[in-house]
Design an enzyme around this catalytic site. Structure first.
Site, PDB file in Angstrom:
ATOM      1  CG  HIS A 144     -51.961 128.841  75.198  1.00  8.25           C
ATOM      2  ND1 HIS A 144     -52.862 129.261  76.149  1.00  8.25           N
ATOM      3  CD2 HIS A 144     -52.509 129.517  74.180  1.00  8.25           C
ATOM      4  CE1 HIS A 144     -53.928 129.773  75.567  1.00  8.25           C
ATOM      5  NE2 HIS A 144     -53.659 129.785  74.102  1.00  8.25           N
ATOM      6  CD  GLU A 194     -33.055 131.024  90.940  1.00  3.92           C
ATOM      7  OE1 GLU A 194     -33.840 129.987  91.120  1.00  3.92           O
ATOM      8  OE2 GLU A 194     -31.824 131.024  90.622  1.00  3.92           O
ATOM      9  CB  SER A 233     -26.026 123.463  94.251  1.00  2.00           C
ATOM     10  OG  SER A 233     -25.942 122.418  94.986  1.00  2.00           O
ATOM     11  CE  LYS A 241     -28.356 122.527  90.691  1.00  2.00           C
ATOM     12  NZ  LYS A 241     -30.168 122.784  89.772  1.00  2.00           N
TER      13      LYS A 241
END
Ligand code: ARG
Length: 468
Positions: free
Chosen positions: A163, A297, A284, A290
């Site tokens: 979980h 992803e 970024s 960043k």
């Protein structure tokens, strides 16, 4: 120009159909994408021409002329000199038209005892077979990297979650090997798909077979198929071999996606389990600090279109009466899209698995958070004090609650202190409270003990080699 009125020379059905509308071409022509079947189409045609000669349907001289023309076309395509014309519909008609330009009317003998229906079926099978080979080889490499990295980190402890809540400590190696098992099963699914498609449909012709004395076993052998399809209707009307590839691919995409997802989470400062390889990160445009995990992803996101490809073809196929319908032409974009994206996804997984740096100090520290040795304390009450497990479970549940009220966890406690809650805990050896003990004692088959993980990594490499 009014193309509706202009019959085009070169179309095989000229003399029968006269119309040639731009709309028909736009919706009907598949060469924009099915040119990717060109090599398979040439292989199929070469095999068919040789078989026709061997069976006496055409002469050897005709067959040799046809084959030399086809090989010349192969060269033109490889050199990028071949122009595919949408007015000629598809790759098959483009190749045949060029063959006629090159060798004249003898080209017309190639299509004896053949239809585009069995032709496209054999091309697609050959293409899927190659795609399976490529994907399987890429997966083999990923599994080797997993085995390598799991061996290095066989004893480094990290939190195990259920979980996404702290559950029990595991080792980094163990966690990685879980993906190794998934990818090995993916290889197996691909192998099964390859076994099932291993029949040549050439000879089914349009749908009913042919009256020419052909030898489909000969074409099958020439094309490296283990056998010949047993029913001509089935041979031209099913695309389950594409669906097998897509569904094996969809499951593989799930695995790549979950791995990507974990890398995204692990690379946040909040987790800090891994450092991402700088060369695989994106920046970024506004935030100078960043380093974004774009690559994992996309490993996660590619799954969407692959499921879509599978769903698209399932939907195309489900209402088709036997045998061929033009709907089936829609199999190709789904197939090519899935293959391209699966291949890049697996390559991304390999690069990420090679490139990430684990932070074992951080994973070890986090493995102790959230009372992850609670089960070990309960197990000790069973072994050391003879309690039934259910009772031990309830003692430790109360203990954890009692500690929580004081803002403490098991990792901040000693058995002597725990004895204040329940005297039966006082004689417990202090190492029961360590994450190292928690992983070391999990020696059941497939468990996370470092010794087992080290062996499992070696075994995975061996099993991976066997599936080559
Ligand atoms: N381009 C077609 C396809 O991919 C080839 C088969 C055409 N057959 C036919 N009967 N129109 O399905």
């Amino acid at each position: 120009m009014n193309r509706e009125e202009t019959p085009r020379e070169g179309q095989v059905w000229e003399g029968w159909l006269t119309g040639n509308s731009a709309l028909l071409e736009e919706i009907n022509a598949s060469v924009r994408f099915d040119h990717r079947l060109a090599q398979q189409d040439l292989d199929g045609s070469v095999a068919h021409a040789r078989m026709l000669a061997g069976s006496g349907v055409i002469s050897s001289a005709e067959s040799e002329l046809i084959v030399s023309g086809l090989e010349r076309i192969r060269g033109e395509i490889e050199a990028g000199e071949f122009t595919f014309d949408p007015a000629l519909e598809d790759v098959h008609m483009n190749v045949e038209a060029r063959l006629r330009e090159l060798i004249g009317p003898v080209a017309g003998r190639l299509h004896t005892a053949r239809s585009r229906n069995d032709q496209v079926a054999v091309d697609a099978r050959l293409w899927v077979r190659d795609a399976i080979g490529r994907l399987d080889a890429l997966l083999g490499r990923v599994i080797d990297v997993i085995a390598e990295r799991a061996e290095v980190h066989h004893a480094d402890v990290m939190p195990g979650f259920t979980h996404l809540q702290c559950a029990q400590p595991v080792t980094i190696g163990h966690h990685l090997l879980a993906y190794g098992e998934m990818f090995l099963r993916d290889r197996d699914r691909l192998r099964c798909a390859r076994l099932r498609l291993d029949e040549s449909p050439l000879g089914a012709a349009a749908l009913a077979g042919t009256g020419y004395p052909i030898d489909p076993y000969d074409t099958a052998r020439r094309l490296g198929f283990g056998g010949v399809t047993r029913n001509s209707l089935d041979a031209v009307s099913d695309r389950d071999f594409v669906l097998d590839y897509l569904s094996a691919g969809a499951t593989l995409a799930v695995h790549i996606s979950r791995l990507g997802e974990e890398m995204v989470i692990w690379s946040t400062p909040q987790f800090g389990f891994i450092a991402l390889p700088e060369d695989l990160c994106a920046g970024s445009s506004i935030m100078p600090q960043k380093r974004n995990p774009d690559l994992p992803e996309l490993m996660r996101a590619k799954s969407g279109r692959i499921f879509g490809d599978l769903m698209a073809l399932l939907t195309v196929m489900k209402g088709l009466p036997l045998a061929y319908s033009r709907d089936m032409q829609e199999d190709k974009e789904a197939l090519f899209d899935a293959a391209d994206n699966l291949e890049v996804g697996v390559r991304a997984a390999e690069a990420m698995l090679r490139g990430i740096t684990f932070r074992p100090e951080k994973t070890r520290a986090d493995a102790a958070l959230g009372n992850t040795v609670a089960t070990d304390v309960a197990d000790w009450l069973v072994a050391g004090q003879g309690l039934p497990f259910r009772e031990a479970h309830s003692v430790v549940a109360g203990l954890v609650k009692w500690l929580g009220v004081q803002g403490r966890e098991l990792k901040d406690s000693s058995p002597a202190e725990l004895g204040d809650f329940d005297a039966r805990l006082r004689p417990m050896p202090p190492e029961v409270l360590t994450v190292e003990n928690a992983v070391a004692r999990r020696t059941s088959p497939g468990g996370t003990s470092p010794e087992l993980v080290r062996k499992a990594a070696v075994e995975l490499r061996g099993r991976n080699a066997e599936s080559n």
